[in-house]
Design a protein around this motif. Structure first.
Motif, mmCIF file in Angstrom:
data_model
loop_
_atom_site.group_PDB
_atom_site.id
_atom_site.type_symbol
_atom_site.label_atom_id
_atom_site.label_comp_id
_atom_site.label_asym_id
_atom_site.label_seq_id
_atom_site.Cartn_x
_atom_site.Cartn_y
_atom_site.Cartn_z
ATOM 1 N N TYR A 216 22.274 -10.227 -5.155
ATOM 2 C CA TYR A 216 22.788 -10.552 -3.821
ATOM 3 C C TYR A 216 22.899 -12.063 -3.629
ATOM 4 O O TYR A 216 23.791 -12.542 -2.920
ATOM 5 C CB TYR A 216 21.903 -9.934 -2.731
ATOM 6 N N LEU A 217 21.997 -12.806 -4.294
ATOM 7 C CA LEU A 217 22.078 -14.272 -4.208
ATOM 8 C C LEU A 217 23.391 -14.770 -4.808
ATOM 9 O O LEU A 217 24.035 -15.662 -4.254
ATOM 10 C CB LEU A 217 20.888 -14.916 -4.932
ATOM 11 N N ASP A 218 23.807 -14.144 -5.932
ATOM 12 C CA ASP A 218 25.092 -14.498 -6.557
ATOM 13 C C ASP A 218 26.236 -14.234 -5.578
ATOM 14 O O ASP A 218 27.153 -15.042 -5.432
ATOM 15 C CB ASP A 218 25.335 -13.661 -7.825
ATOM 16 N N VAL A 219 26.177 -13.067 -4.936
ATOM 17 C CA VAL A 219 27.233 -12.662 -3.995
ATOM 18 C C VAL A 219 27.351 -13.684 -2.859
ATOM 19 O O VAL A 219 28.450 -14.126 -2.509
ATOM 20 C CB VAL A 219 26.942 -11.244 -3.416
ATOM 21 N N ILE A 220 26.188 -14.090 -2.312
ATOM 22 C CA ILE A 220 26.191 -15.037 -1.179
ATOM 23 C C ILE A 220 26.615 -16.435 -1.635
ATOM 24 O O ILE A 220 27.467 -17.072 -1.012
ATOM 25 C CB ILE A 220 24.798 -15.066 -0.495
ATOM 26 N N LYS A 221 26.052 -16.898 -2.776
ATOM 27 C CA LYS A 221 26.360 -18.253 -3.280
ATOM 28 C C LYS A 221 27.832 -18.398 -3.661
ATOM 29 O O LYS A 221 28.466 -19.404 -3.372
ATOM 30 C CB LYS A 221 25.487 -18.574 -4.495
ATOM 31 N N LYS A 222 28.363 -17.383 -4.357
ATOM 32 C CA LYS A 222 29.753 -17.464 -4.842
ATOM 33 C C LYS A 222 30.774 -17.056 -3.781
ATOM 34 O O LYS A 222 31.976 -17.139 -4.018
ATOM 35 C CB LYS A 222 29.919 -16.579 -6.087
ATOM 36 N N GLY A 223 30.279 -16.588 -2.640
ATOM 37 C CA GLY A 223 31.185 -16.190 -1.554
ATOM 38 C C GLY A 223 32.076 -15.025 -1.949
ATOM 39 O O GLY A 223 33.244 -14.964 -1.551
ATOM 40 N N LEU A 224 31.523 -14.082 -2.729
ATOM 41 C CA LEU A 224 32.314 -12.941 -3.185
ATOM 42 C C LEU A 224 32.519 -11.940 -2.043
ATOM 43 O O LEU A 224 31.595 -11.661 -1.283
ATOM 44 C CB LEU A 224 31.617 -12.247 -4.367
ATOM 45 N N SER A 229 27.923 -11.621 4.895
ATOM 46 C CA SER A 229 26.624 -12.234 4.564
ATOM 47 C C SER A 229 25.459 -11.576 5.304
ATOM 48 O O SER A 229 24.347 -11.504 4.779
ATOM 49 C CB SER A 229 26.654 -13.730 4.855
ATOM 50 N N THR A 230 25.700 -11.067 6.523
ATOM 51 C CA THR A 230 24.633 -10.385 7.277
ATOM 52 C C THR A 230 24.180 -9.147 6.525
ATOM 53 O O THR A 230 22.985 -8.902 6.343
ATOM 54 C CB THR A 230 25.137 -9.982 8.691
ATOM 55 N N ALA A 231 25.161 -8.348 6.068
ATOM 56 C CA ALA A 231 24.861 -7.116 5.328
ATOM 57 C C ALA A 231 24.188 -7.441 3.994
ATOM 58 O O ALA A 231 23.208 -6.790 3.605
ATOM 59 C CB ALA A 231 26.140 -6.323 5.098
ATOM 60 N N SER A 232 24.705 -8.453 3.291
ATOM 61 C CA SER A 232 24.135 -8.849 1.991
ATOM 62 C C SER A 232 22.675 -9.284 2.141
ATOM 63 O O SER A 232 21.814 -8.900 1.341
ATOM 64 C CB SER A 232 24.938 -9.998 1.369
ATOM 65 N N SER A 233 22.400 -10.077 3.174
ATOM 66 C CA SER A 233 21.024 -10.565 3.405
ATOM 67 C C SER A 233 20.085 -9.404 3.713
ATOM 68 O O SER A 233 18.952 -9.362 3.225
ATOM 69 C CB SER A 233 20.999 -11.558 4.574
ATOM 70 N N LEU A 234 20.577 -8.450 4.513
ATOM 71 C CA LEU A 234 19.762 -7.286 4.883
ATOM 72 C C LEU A 234 19.428 -6.445 3.647
ATOM 73 O O LEU A 234 18.288 -6.002 3.474
ATOM 74 C CB LEU A 234 20.530 -6.448 5.919
ATOM 75 N N CYS A 235 20.420 -6.254 2.781
ATOM 76 C CA CYS A 235 20.201 -5.494 1.536
ATOM 77 C C CYS A 235 19.228 -6.235 0.617
ATOM 78 O O CYS A 235 18.353 -5.622 0.007
ATOM 79 C CB CYS A 235 21.517 -5.269 0.802
ATOM 80 N N MET A 236 19.395 -7.554 0.529
ATOM 81 C CA MET A 236 18.535 -8.361 -0.346
ATOM 82 C C MET A 236 17.087 -8.332 0.149
ATOM 83 O O MET A 236 16.160 -8.114 -0.634
ATOM 84 C CB MET A 236 19.053 -9.805 -0.400
ATOM 85 N N ASP A 237 16.906 -8.517 1.454
ATOM 86 C CA ASP A 237 15.547 -8.546 2.029
ATOM 87 C C ASP A 237 14.834 -7.207 1.874
ATOM 88 O O ASP A 237 13.610 -7.165 1.759
ATOM 89 C CB ASP A 237 15.595 -8.921 3.518
ATOM 90 N N ASN A 238 15.603 -6.109 1.900
ATOM 91 C CA ASN A 238 14.995 -4.775 1.827
ATOM 92 C C ASN A 238 15.112 -4.137 0.446
ATOM 93 O O ASN A 238 14.804 -2.958 0.276
ATOM 94 C CB ASN A 238 15.606 -3.863 2.897
ATOM 95 N N ASP A 239 15.597 -4.936 -0.526
ATOM 96 C CA ASP A 239 15.674 -4.495 -1.922
ATOM 97 C C ASP A 239 16.472 -3.191 -2.086
ATOM 98 O O ASP A 239 16.019 -2.236 -2.710
ATOM 99 C CB ASP A 239 14.259 -4.326 -2.488
ATOM 100 N N ILE A 240 17.668 -3.163 -1.479
ATOM 101 C CA ILE A 240 18.533 -1.978 -1.573
ATOM 102 C C ILE A 240 19.677 -2.299 -2.538
ATOM 103 O O ILE A 240 20.516 -3.156 -2.238
ATOM 104 C CB ILE A 240 19.116 -1.588 -0.192
ATOM 105 N N PRO A 241 19.730 -1.633 -3.689
ATOM 106 C CA PRO A 241 20.839 -1.898 -4.621
ATOM 107 C C PRO A 241 22.175 -1.360 -4.091
ATOM 108 O O PRO A 241 22.193 -0.490 -3.209
ATOM 109 C CB PRO A 241 20.421 -1.171 -5.894
#
Length: 270
Positions: A216-224, A229-241
């Motif tokens: 998820y860090l790659d997704v946020i950093k590369k702007g993919l 970003s809200t959804a990506s951060s939520l998934c990253m924080d809760n460890d949801i693949p």
């Protein structure tokens, strides 16, 4: 190991070799889904098919048949549907509408899509419940977390409609939030125009490279453009693949649930 031990004792009783046991064990293992509870995220555009607007009955039927496939494997399925095939709040706001009003209209669009999918699933004999974040008791149940989990335990498909019930939040964020709430093991993000995550838009850039795996860090950093970003951060924080794949190829939902390598896998915490 219990399955293997059982097969081994069976082999001794019937005087068959370990090779046969290994073969049977592999076949049994391959037929067991990797994920037991999933959230399937469908964009509104996926329901429109090639038309890009409205609801395509053939596409809805195809998706319902694929959901039926995994429901029959005893996988607990929750679905989050977008509304972009009918209305987009962001576009309404760009046209001069109040953003909150435009977003609420988008939430109502997701309810229409959810009801269409529910009808298609029930015609295939799959018990389905629609739960909305905005109360409309005549057409659907209100979203109640414990009730949703109970439906899933009873092997009913649950469709979460009307987003989070709040303006400014996308249906991607809804998928991440509901996945965390119901403790889903993975989010399956079904796309209708791409078969994974690329470094650029593959329709306009022939040098675009497809990623097999990302964090998820790659997704946020590369702007993919996977999810906001809200959804990506939520998934990253809760460890949801997250698995991003194409819905247009029949059987892809089942392949993803069985753990086959399709599309792009976005992993949770490092």
């Amino acid at each position: 190991m219990l399955v293997r031990d059982f097969l081994y004792s069976l082999a001794i009783a019937h005087n068959t070799g370990m090779e046969a046991v290994n073969t049977i064990h592999t076949e049994v293992y391959m037929s067991i889904p990797k994920y037991k509870r999933v959230v399937l995220k469908l964009s509104g555009e996926a329901l429109a098919g090639d038309a890009g607007f409205g609801i395509n009955p053939e596409v809805i039927k195809s998706i319902a048949e694929q959901v039926k496939e995994i429901a029959e494997l005893d996988v607990e399925v929750a679905v989050v549907v977008g509304g972009g095939n009918i209305w987009r709040g962001k576009i309404g706001s760009e046209m001069g509408m109040d953003r909150a009003t435009a977003d609420y209209m988008g939430m109502l669009a997701t309810v229409m899509n959810s009801m269409a999918l529910q009808d298609s699933l029930e015609q295939l004999g799959i018990e389905t419940r629609v739960q909305t974040s905005i109360e409309m008791r005549q057409v659907a149940e209100p979203y109640i977390r414990r009730r949703a989990i109970r439906h899933l335990e009873k092997k009913r498909v649950v469709i979460f409609a009307a987003g989070t019930g709040n303006p400014y939040f996308s249906t991607d964020t809804t998928a991440a939030l509901r996945a965390a709430e119901i403790e889903a093991e993975v989010i399956l993000m079904a796309k209708n125009n791409v078969d994974g995550v690329y470094s650029a838009d593959p329709r306009t850039d022939k040098d675009a490279v497809k990623y097999e795996q990302l964090s998820y860090l790659d997704v946020i950093k590369k702007g993919l453009a996977v999810m906001d970003s809200t959804a990506s951060s939520l998934c990253m924080d809760n460890d949801i693949p997250l698995i991003v794949f194409s819905i247009m190829e029949n059987g892809n939902i089942k392949r993803a649930v069985m753990g086959e390598k399709i599309g792009t896998f976005v992993r949770g915490k490092e």
